[in-house]
Design an enzyme around this catalytic site. Structure first.
Site, mmCIF file in Angstrom:
data_model
loop_
_atom_site.group_PDB
_atom_site.id
_atom_site.type_symbol
_atom_site.label_atom_id
_atom_site.label_comp_id
_atom_site.label_asym_id
_atom_site.label_seq_id
_atom_site.Cartn_x
_atom_site.Cartn_y
_atom_site.Cartn_z
ATOM 1 C CB SER A 49 -0.918 0.000 1.224
ATOM 2 O OG SER A 49 -0.164 -0.184 2.406
ATOM 3 C CB THR A 168 -1.443 5.877 4.618
ATOM 4 O OG1 THR A 168 -2.509 6.087 3.730
ATOM 5 C CG2 THR A 168 -0.564 7.089 4.708
ATOM 6 C CB THR A 186 -0.264 6.420 0.459
ATOM 7 O OG1 THR A 186 -1.142 5.335 0.160
ATOM 8 C CG2 THR A 186 -0.747 7.649 -0.282
ATOM 9 N NE ARG A 196 -8.003 8.293 -4.116
ATOM 10 C CZ ARG A 196 -7.392 7.922 -3.001
ATOM 11 N NH1 ARG A 196 -6.094 7.690 -3.002
ATOM 12 N NH2 ARG A 196 -8.069 7.781 -1.877
ATOM 13 C CB THR A 219 -3.902 4.634 7.672
ATOM 14 O OG1 THR A 219 -3.760 3.647 6.649
ATOM 15 C CG2 THR A 219 -4.371 3.965 8.943
ATOM 16 N N GLY A 220 -6.388 4.705 5.648
ATOM 17 C CA GLY A 220 -7.680 4.178 5.241
ATOM 18 C C GLY A 220 -8.204 4.927 4.034
HETATM 19 N N1 GLY Z 1 -5.181 6.957 2.760
HETATM 20 C C1 GLY Z 1 -4.548 6.816 1.528
HETATM 21 C C2 GLY Z 1 -5.367 7.172 0.377
HETATM 22 O O1 GLY Z 1 -6.592 7.124 0.454
HETATM 23 O O2 GLY Z 1 -4.813 7.505 -0.646
#
Ligand code: GLY
Length: 309
Positions: A49, A168, A186, A196, A219-220
């Protein structure tokens, strides 16, 4: 409570802690420590990730995001980087060598070239294999999805068919002089629409540091964090008197109060107060925090989990 401390999202944060701790207790800076922790994750192809081991966008192109922060006047960020493996170090260069906070896309890569940073391949063999598998399967963005589950291997998403990857390394540290710093890195949401960018490189969303108060990172699912300015909000709550855990819970409740979330979505928040007290909370189970201090080196369950699954 006092002394050096590093806290990071996920168990794989411990790998970076191992690399950064010696210099930190030897008088090194928290800024160097958080950069190091993120660089270790960015280099590790097992971590699915972050960095070149992460998951690419819908078209198989890897784009990386990162930021670093000492205080509201000293922060740097890059997003949608395509040719350099260490967005956290690029972000530090933006902070230290420009009058700006954020650079994006190919022009951020050009800036890194000008800083003497080497271009490196950004799609690890494991990431390429995951993308190829997705081309012949039906997993990913259209699937029912499941949230990430912490694993010492660094792979948060062992079943390639069930999720949209998004996570992340967020890391917060205090050095021997009491200086707070934070950083985030990330590869963003797997199979994302090209272009994005999530919360991680956005100051106040994926990371915030206010020296007299504390620091926070998330994170998430970045989109959920961005809707609430998650890290800024957590630090503001600490300024208002919340404990670090209460501040994290406040952010997550705001996210849940804003509307329903999908089954694969989750957010975890991590906060470190300027006195070294830290706290974490997660919407769903599966998240852990890595902690390193003089008497502690482990990955721990969050203090609060809001939903059962
Ligand atoms: N938390 C990392 C992302 O959504 O890119």
């Amino acid at each position: 409570m006092s002394g050096e401390i590093i806290v990071s999202t996920w168990s794989f944060g411990r790998r970076g802690h191992d690399a950064a701790w010696g210099a930190l207790v030897d008088g090194g800076s928290s800024l160097d420590a958080v950069e190091k922790v993120c660089r270790v994750a960015e280099d590790d192809p097992e971590i699915d990730s972050v960095g070149w081991g992460g998951r690419p966008d819908r078209d198989g192109r890897m784009t990386l995001d990162g930021c670093i922060m000492l205080d509201p006047r000293q922060c740097g960020s890059v997003a949608c980087v395509e040719r350099h493996r260490h967005p956290v170090s690029m972000a530090r260069q933006v902070m230290e060598r420009t009058d700006h906070v954020m650079l994006v896309g190919p022009l951020a890569d050009d800036f890194a070239n000008a800083c003497g940073m080497p271009e490196e391949p950004l799609l690890a063999p494991s990431a390429r294999a995951a993308f190829d598998a997705r081309q012949v399967g039906d997993g990913g963005a259209g699937g029912a999805g499941a949230p990430p589950i912490d694993s010492p291997s660094g792979a948060l998403f062992p079943d390639e068919q069930r999720w949209r990857h998004h996570d992340t390394i967020g890391t917060l540290a205090i050095d021997g002089r009491g200086v707070l710093a934070g950083a985030c890195s990330t590869s963003g949401m797997a199979w994302k629409v090209p272009g994005r960018v999530g919360d991680s490189p956005i100051i106040g969303h994926g990371l915030y540091v206010r020296p007299q108060v504390g620091a926070a990172t998330g994170t998430g699912t970045g989109e959920l964090v961005m809707g609430e300015c998650g890290s800024f909000l957590a630090v503001e709550r600490m300024a208002m008197g919340d404990s670090p855990t209460e501040a994290c819970v406040h952010v997550l409740k705001r996210i849940l109060d804003a509307g329903p979330i999908e089954s694969h979505e989750t957010v975890a928040m991590l906060a470190l107060r300027e006195d070294g007290v830290w706290g974490s909370a997660s919407i769903r189970p599966g998240y852990r925090t890595s902690v390193r201090r003089h008497d502690q080196d482990e990955a721990l369950e969050p203090h609060v989990v809001l939903l059962e699954r």
